[in-house]
Design a protein around this motif. Structure first.
Motif, PDB file in Angstrom:
ATOM      1  N   MET A  44       0.839  -1.207   0.000  1.00  0.00           N
ATOM      2  CA  MET A  44       0.000   0.000   0.000  1.00  0.00           C
ATOM      3  C   MET A  44       0.871   1.253   0.000  1.00  0.00           C
ATOM      4  O   MET A  44       0.590   2.220  -0.707  1.00  0.00           O
ATOM      5  CB  MET A  44      -0.958  -0.026   1.189  1.00  0.00           C
ATOM      6  N   SER A  47       2.306   1.823  -3.411  1.00  0.00           N
ATOM      7  CA  SER A  47       1.271   2.290  -4.315  1.00  0.00           C
ATOM      8  C   SER A  47       1.012   3.791  -4.107  1.00  0.00           C
ATOM      9  O   SER A  47       0.924   4.564  -5.067  1.00  0.00           O
ATOM     10  CB  SER A  47       0.030   1.459  -4.047  1.00  0.00           C
ATOM     11  N   LEU A  48       0.913   4.187  -2.847  1.00  0.00           N
ATOM     12  CA  LEU A  48       0.692   5.610  -2.545  1.00  0.00           C
ATOM     13  C   LEU A  48       1.885   6.454  -2.990  1.00  0.00           C
ATOM     14  O   LEU A  48       1.725   7.576  -3.470  1.00  0.00           O
ATOM     15  CB  LEU A  48       0.456   5.798  -1.041  1.00  0.00           C
ATOM     16  N   LYS A  49       3.077   5.890  -2.834  1.00  0.00           N
ATOM     17  CA  LYS A  49       4.284   6.604  -3.231  1.00  0.00           C
ATOM     18  C   LYS A  49       4.237   6.955  -4.721  1.00  0.00           C
ATOM     19  O   LYS A  49       4.712   8.005  -5.143  1.00  0.00           O
ATOM     20  CB  LYS A  49       5.504   5.707  -2.958  1.00  0.00           C
ATOM     21  N   GLU A  52      -0.693   6.416  -6.658  1.00  0.00           N
ATOM     22  CA  GLU A  52      -1.800   5.559  -7.066  1.00  0.00           C
ATOM     23  C   GLU A  52      -2.867   5.499  -5.992  1.00  0.00           C
ATOM     24  O   GLU A  52      -2.564   5.576  -4.812  1.00  0.00           O
ATOM     25  CB  GLU A  52      -1.223   4.151  -7.248  1.00  0.00           C
ATOM     26  N   ARG A  53      -4.072   5.303  -6.416  1.00  0.00           N
ATOM     27  CA  ARG A  53      -5.186   5.155  -5.491  1.00  0.00           C
ATOM     28  C   ARG A  53      -5.296   3.694  -5.084  1.00  0.00           C
ATOM     29  O   ARG A  53      -4.983   2.796  -5.878  1.00  0.00           O
ATOM     30  CB  ARG A  53      -6.435   5.586  -6.256  1.00  0.00           C
ATOM     31  N   ILE A  54      -5.730   3.447  -3.865  1.00  0.00           N
ATOM     32  CA  ILE A  54      -5.916   2.071  -3.383  1.00  0.00           C
ATOM     33  C   ILE A  54      -7.377   1.896  -3.042  1.00  0.00           C
ATOM     34  O   ILE A  54      -7.947   2.740  -2.356  1.00  0.00           O
ATOM     35  CB  ILE A  54      -5.095   1.806  -2.103  1.00  0.00           C
ATOM     36  N   GLU A  55      -7.947   0.806  -3.510  1.00  0.00           N
ATOM     37  CA  GLU A  55      -9.329   0.559  -3.145  1.00  0.00           C
ATOM     38  C   GLU A  55      -9.497  -0.855  -2.615  1.00  0.00           C
ATOM     39  O   GLU A  55      -9.271  -1.821  -3.332  1.00  0.00           O
ATOM     40  CB  GLU A  55     -10.238   0.794  -4.352  1.00  0.00           C
ATOM     41  N   ILE A  56      -9.848  -0.961  -1.353  1.00  0.00           N
ATOM     42  CA  ILE A  56     -10.075  -2.258  -0.726  1.00  0.00           C
ATOM     43  C   ILE A  56     -11.565  -2.346  -0.441  1.00  0.00           C
ATOM     44  O   ILE A  56     -12.062  -1.668   0.461  1.00  0.00           O
ATOM     45  CB  ILE A  56      -9.293  -2.400   0.609  1.00  0.00           C
ATOM     46  N   PHE A  62      -7.753   4.685  -0.246  1.00  0.00           N
ATOM     47  CA  PHE A  62      -6.730   5.684   0.066  1.00  0.00           C
ATOM     48  C   PHE A  62      -6.403   6.417  -1.212  1.00  0.00           C
ATOM     49  O   PHE A  62      -6.292   5.800  -2.272  1.00  0.00           O
ATOM     50  CB  PHE A  62      -5.431   5.028   0.553  1.00  0.00           C
ATOM     51  N   ILE A  64      -3.978   9.998  -2.731  1.00  0.00           N
ATOM     52  CA  ILE A  64      -3.040  11.049  -2.406  1.00  0.00           C
ATOM     53  C   ILE A  64      -3.681  12.391  -2.707  1.00  0.00           C
ATOM     54  O   ILE A  64      -4.244  12.585  -3.775  1.00  0.00           O
ATOM     55  CB  ILE A  64      -1.753  10.897  -3.250  1.00  0.00           C
ATOM     56  N   PRO A  89      -1.727  11.281   2.335  1.00  0.00           N
ATOM     57  CA  PRO A  89      -2.719  10.259   2.025  1.00  0.00           C
ATOM     58  C   PRO A  89      -4.038  10.609   2.695  1.00  0.00           C
ATOM     59  O   PRO A  89      -4.061  11.135   3.800  1.00  0.00           O
ATOM     60  CB  PRO A  89      -2.130   8.986   2.630  1.00  0.00           C
ATOM     61  N   PHE A  91      -7.774   8.882   3.633  1.00  0.00           N
ATOM     62  CA  PHE A  91      -8.515   7.620   3.724  1.00  0.00           C
ATOM     63  C   PHE A  91     -10.004   7.893   3.759  1.00  0.00           C
ATOM     64  O   PHE A  91     -10.466   8.744   4.506  1.00  0.00           O
ATOM     65  CB  PHE A  91      -8.106   6.873   4.994  1.00  0.00           C
TER      66      PHE A  91
END
Lengths: 128, 92
Positions: A44, A47-49, A52-56, A62, A64, A89, A91
């Protein structure tokens, strides 16, 4: 820095506790559980670095957010300070978890919240 | 990035698990996080951040569309506070 509002505090789960729980639930060697948990958060972070967006699903997402430079103030002295542009980030809690957390309010400590809202969306502050 | 990508990373980089097992473990990680937060507990992941459950009192708000006053009921919400380490990583 920590401001706890009333109620839900007391217990804290650390990463180490989480690793213990996973090892216990799945009967894994602790070392393996540790590698996996570290990989989850490392993935994660990477990915944020990359912005990129994270979707769980069921948990949350999450992303940026970019903040521009601005002139802030040192809260202690009141002196103006220049705040550099930054990336943070953000959330957003997922629907399922949002409802579970709110419903936990009534079940966790047995104190019935008389005004507990039915878990219907739409009557609260609308989030994007 | 989705959960599937995380599972893929666990499968490839940790090793010793089938894809199915990797999926099961990653699911268990998120399920455990959810169970814990549901109980109102705080979660601290060093180097990443803290998930904190907060109780909010009821307050009066407004429907932004109509301007009509509405009572926003008391509720429990989840917030995430990124760790300083993560903030630094994102800004270097």
């Amino acid at each position: 820095m920590e401001r706890e509002k009333s109620g839900a505090e007391a217990h804290v789960m650390t990463k180490s506790d989480l690793i213990d729980r996973i090892a216990e639930k799945l009967k894994l060697p602790r070392g393996k559980a540790e590698e996996v948990v570290n990989m989850v958060f490392e993935s994660m972070e990477n990915s944020l670095k990359q912005g990129e967006r994270i979707e769980i699903r069921g948990f949350g997402s999450f992303e940026i957010r970019n903040y521009k430079a601005y002139e802030g103030r040192n809260p202690r002295t009141g002196n103006p300070v220049e705040v550099q542009p930054k990336r943070l980030p953000f959330f957003k809690v997922g629907k399922e978890l949002k409802e579970r957390v709110n419903n936990g309010r009534t079940t966790a400590d047995g104190a019935p919240a008389a005004d507990a809202p039915p878990s219907t969306p739409g009557n609260g502050p609308t989030t994007t | 990035m989705t959960k599937a990508d995380i599972i893929e990373n666990v499968y490839e980089k940790v090793g010793g698990f089938s894809k199915k097992e990797a999926a099961e473990i990653v699911e268990t990680v998120f399920d455990t996080l959810k169970e814990t937060l549901e109980k109102g507990e705080k979660i601290k992941i060093s180097g990443f951040g803290n998930f904190v459950v907060r109780d909010k009192n009821a307050r009066v708000g407004r429907n932004p569309q109509t301007g009509e006053e509405i009572t926003i009921s008391a509720r429990r919400v989840l917030t995430f506070k990124p760790s300083q380490v993560l903030k630094n990583v994102l800004n270097t």
